[in-house]
Design an enzyme around this catalytic site. Sequence first.
Site, short mmCIF file in Angstrom:
data_model
loop_
_atom_site.label_atom_id
_atom_site.label_comp_id
_atom_site.label_asym_id
_atom_site.label_seq_id
_atom_site.Cartn_x
_atom_site.Cartn_y
_atom_site.Cartn_z
N LYS A 114 0.83 -1.21 0.00
CA LYS A 114 0.00 0.00 0.00
C LYS A 114 0.86 1.25 0.00
O LYS A 114 0.54 2.23 -0.67
CB LYS A 114 -0.93 0.02 1.22
CG LYS A 114 -2.15 -0.86 1.08
CD LYS A 114 -3.18 -0.51 2.15
CE LYS A 114 -4.40 -1.42 2.08
NZ LYS A 114 -5.33 -1.18 3.18
N LYS A 195 -5.04 -9.63 -6.31
CA LYS A 195 -6.24 -9.82 -5.49
C LYS A 195 -7.29 -8.75 -5.81
O LYS A 195 -6.94 -7.61 -6.10
CB LYS A 195 -5.77 -9.79 -4.02
CG LYS A 195 -6.67 -9.11 -3.07
CD LYS A 195 -6.05 -8.91 -1.72
CE LYS A 195 -6.06 -7.42 -1.43
NZ LYS A 195 -6.01 -7.02 -0.06
N LYS A 198 -10.60 -3.34 -2.68
CA LYS A 198 -11.50 -2.18 -2.61
C LYS A 198 -10.86 -0.97 -3.26
O LYS A 198 -11.52 -0.18 -3.91
CB LYS A 198 -11.82 -1.86 -1.15
CG LYS A 198 -12.88 -2.75 -0.56
CD LYS A 198 -13.50 -2.09 0.67
CE LYS A 198 -13.63 -3.05 1.82
NZ LYS A 198 -12.62 -2.94 2.84
P1 TYM Z 1 -10.69 -5.19 4.62
O1 TYM Z 1 -11.75 -4.15 4.84
O2 TYM Z 1 -9.62 -4.88 3.63
O3 TYM Z 1 -11.36 -6.54 4.14
C1 TYM Z 1 -12.45 -7.14 4.84
C2 TYM Z 1 -12.36 -8.65 4.76
O4 TYM Z 1 -12.39 -9.10 3.40
C3 TYM Z 1 -11.30 -9.98 3.15
N1 TYM Z 1 -10.87 -9.81 1.76
C4 TYM Z 1 -10.85 -10.78 0.84
N2 TYM Z 1 -11.18 -12.09 0.92
C5 TYM Z 1 -11.06 -12.81 -0.23
N3 TYM Z 1 -10.64 -12.31 -1.41
C6 TYM Z 1 -10.30 -11.00 -1.52
N4 TYM Z 1 -9.89 -10.51 -2.68
C7 TYM Z 1 -10.40 -10.17 -0.37
N5 TYM Z 1 -10.15 -8.86 -0.13
C8 TYM Z 1 -10.45 -8.65 1.18
C9 TYM Z 1 -10.23 -9.52 4.13
O5 TYM Z 1 -9.28 -10.53 4.37
C10 TYM Z 1 -11.05 -9.19 5.35
O6 TYM Z 1 -11.32 -10.35 6.10
N6 TYM Z 1 -7.78 -4.56 8.61
C11 TYM Z 1 -8.93 -5.27 8.12
C12 TYM Z 1 -10.17 -5.02 8.94
C13 TYM Z 1 -10.00 -5.20 10.41
C14 TYM Z 1 -10.11 -6.43 11.11
C15 TYM Z 1 -9.93 -6.09 12.48
C16 TYM Z 1 -10.33 -7.75 10.71
C17 TYM Z 1 -9.77 -4.23 11.32
N7 TYM Z 1 -9.74 -4.75 12.59
C18 TYM Z 1 -9.96 -7.09 13.47
C19 TYM Z 1 -10.36 -8.72 11.70
C20 TYM Z 1 -10.18 -8.39 13.06
C21 TYM Z 1 -9.20 -4.81 6.69
O7 TYM Z 1 -8.80 -3.75 6.31
O8 TYM Z 1 -10.04 -5.63 5.99
#
Ligand code: TYM
Length: 333
Positions: A114, A195, A198
């Site tokens: 990032k 991947k 978002k």
């Molecule tokens: P975030 O918002 O980027 O993504 C949310 C969830 O979606 C999953 N994910 C995917 N799974 C499969 N294929 C993909 N291409 C894909 N892109 C995203 C991510 O693995 C995630 O589970 N930092 C985290 C959010 C967070 C969090 C936490 C998660 C903050 N505090 C505590 C668990 C526990 C994030 O930015 O996810």
Amino acid sequence: MKKRVFSGIQPSEVIHIGNYIGAVRRWVELQNDPEKENIFCVVDLHALTVRQEPEKLRERTMELMALFIAVGLDPEKSLLFLQSHVSVNAEGAWLLNCVTPEAWLKKMTQYKDKSAKQEIVLTGLFDYPVLMAADILFYDTDEVPVGEDQKQHVELARNIAERFNHHYGETFIVPEPVIGKVGARIMGLDDPTAKMSKSSAHIKGHAIRLLDEPKDIEKSIMRAVTDSGSDIRFSKEPEKAGVNNLLSIYQALTKKSAEEVERDFANARGYGDLKKAVAQVVIAETAPIRERHAELMKDRGELTRIINMGTEKARAISEPRLTDVKRKMGLIV
Ligand code: TYM
């Protein structure tokens, strides 16, 4: 004893089918598991780690809370809350900063990726995994269901918990990452070697957003990059990545075995048939979510009530742990 589950998602963009398959849809399954006690969080503080337009962020945060409910999360069964409304998370992150070696954060691959894309890298982006560790640890979490890309961050949370426990005595539960067997890493439709993310969701043909209209979903899938062959099977070969990705989406949504999926396409006449079938299952899954979401967005008062209810419950769980940690670290409580 029930296992406590915690997971979160950023309101930085409208969520896509990767987020849904890799995480959110599994949360709905966990909600119906009597052995689990679930907490799901809209992590708006994490969204601030890259620049956001304030009004848009507020709107997306509301939209995401409504989406939680539209996909089937029930605020009476799962604790749904907004990260910025519970100061424990940010305050806890500060305390954890003071036990986390900088070298650990420098190793985070997501940070490296990032930050390479940003002209100015904010300190919050560097520190993001510590905030995530605070989310997890101050809620005494046993299990963290996430997609593959977040595994390293959960492992960091484990390391921080162990280090804290070693320095200050047994305090935090050391949490387990729980990664799905199918669809833990959905790839971009325009480039199946990267991947689905978002931050690229605005690029035409990259992502299927959960709230896209059926005709747009169909268009993106029909345009998905595949290869010049016609062989429809799961494969790790780099040139089959596009087909493999479409099959993974299909498999995750139909919950069929890999053999059943391949059998479904045994008589297909090329990738056009595969794409049509994938579009069909994606639309069947997302259309009702989109309709429910539109209804929910009409009643902001109800969404606010749900957010406030979550805030109270989340504080009640995390505040005692915060006090405990402050005392152990030498603060006057
Ligand atoms: P975030 O918002 O980027 O993504 C949310 C969830 O979606 C999953 N994910 C995917 N799974 C499969 N294929 C993909 N291409 C894909 N892109 C995203 C991510 O693995 C995630 O589970 N930092 C985290 C959010 C967070 C969090 C936490 C998660 C903050 N505090 C505590 C668990 C526990 C994030 O930015 O996810």
